[in-house]
Design a protein around this motif. Sequence first.
Motif, PDB file in Angstrom:
ATOM      1  N   GLU A   1      40.436  15.071  -1.916  1.00  0.00           N
ATOM      2  CA  GLU A   1      41.330  16.234  -1.880  1.00  0.00           C
ATOM      3  C   GLU A   1      40.541  17.480  -2.255  1.00  0.00           C
ATOM      4  O   GLU A   1      39.883  17.523  -3.291  1.00  0.00           O
ATOM      5  CB  GLU A   1      42.490  16.008  -2.867  1.00  0.00           C
ATOM      6  N   ASP A   2      40.586  18.510  -1.380  1.00  0.00           N
ATOM      7  CA  ASP A   2      39.796  19.709  -1.633  1.00  0.00           C
ATOM      8  C   ASP A   2      40.524  20.748  -2.485  1.00  0.00           C
ATOM      9  O   ASP A   2      39.903  21.706  -2.941  1.00  0.00           O
ATOM     10  CB  ASP A   2      39.330  20.337  -0.318  1.00  0.00           C
TER      11      ASP A   2
ATOM     12  N   ALA B   1      35.765  16.165  -2.964  1.00  0.00           N
ATOM     13  CA  ALA B   1      36.385  17.380  -2.432  1.00  0.00           C
ATOM     14  C   ALA B   1      36.069  17.608  -0.957  1.00  0.00           C
ATOM     15  O   ALA B   1      36.700  18.455  -0.310  1.00  0.00           O
ATOM     16  CB  ALA B   1      35.941  18.593  -3.241  1.00  0.00           C
ATOM     17  N   THR B   2      35.121  16.870  -0.404  1.00  0.00           N
ATOM     18  CA  THR B   2      34.744  17.019   1.002  1.00  0.00           C
ATOM     19  C   THR B   2      34.588  15.645   1.635  1.00  0.00           C
ATOM     20  O   THR B   2      34.487  14.623   0.937  1.00  0.00           O
ATOM     21  CB  THR B   2      33.413  17.782   1.149  1.00  0.00           C
TER      22      THR B   2
ATOM     23  N   LEU C   1      40.241  18.528   5.413  1.00  0.00           N
ATOM     24  CA  LEU C   1      39.116  18.563   4.487  1.00  0.00           C
ATOM     25  C   LEU C   1      37.997  19.444   5.051  1.00  0.00           C
ATOM     26  O   LEU C   1      37.880  19.578   6.275  1.00  0.00           O
ATOM     27  CB  LEU C   1      38.547  17.157   4.277  1.00  0.00           C
ATOM     28  N   PRO C   2      37.176  20.024   4.185  1.00  0.00           N
ATOM     29  CA  PRO C   2      35.954  20.677   4.683  1.00  0.00           C
ATOM     30  C   PRO C   2      35.060  19.633   5.356  1.00  0.00           C
ATOM     31  O   PRO C   2      34.843  18.554   4.803  1.00  0.00           O
ATOM     32  CB  PRO C   2      35.300  21.212   3.400  1.00  0.00           C
TER      33      PRO C   2
END
Length: 237
Positions: free
Chosen positions: A8-9, A32-33, A55-56
């Motif tokens: 989760e970003d 986060a990515t 997501l990134p």
Amino acid sequence: MGRILVVEDEAAIAELLSMNLRFEGHEVRIAATSDEAVQAVRDSLPDLVVLDWMLPGEPGVALARRWRADARTRDLPIIMLTARSDERDMVQGLDAGADDYLAKPFSTTELMARIRSVLRRRLPEALESAVEIGVLRLDPVTRRVRAGQTEVALGPTEFRLLRFLMTYPERVHGRPQLLDRVWGDHVFIEERTVDVHIKRLRAALQPVGCADMIETVRGAGYRLTSSVPGAAGGLAA
């Protein structure tokens, strides 16, 4: 309890999920990515992934497809989170391999309940459930194994090995997978170590007539069957 990877970003959501999961006794890792998520799974296979769609880098739905296509992560439980609540998006997420799907904003209580449900369905040992296969009964809470009324003495590694095999009966598990799920894939030990512990496990089960429940499948690995097999092609002692 289980090892949960939260992908989760949004830092606030990730921290909220982490706090609630740790409160329920889970080990939590946050990514986060998509690149961090891939590395986290490569480092150590979790018991469940809470995966954000957006997501990134690579989107969560693409990650889910990738993990489902890989033998090592094919059975990895995935709960997908997304701001996309359209029914077509839900179907796409489930078709990608998600076990469950929750639209944002979501209730933390509902998500925790869904996590418990998926773990109970896919990984009963993570919830400390007793497992019974044939005459064998393994209780992870008391750490006792019985064959009928007879208790079987096992070392800690043999206990974990039997626990995993009993959780997924009749499935063939290769040495790399057993190392991954029993020892943890961050532990660098030789694959032949699995053979040594299988031999010890069979020796412990021999007095209660259950040693042959652990089958060797030539060229593939090991499996636990619910009945003591007779001679069959493709099996070795």
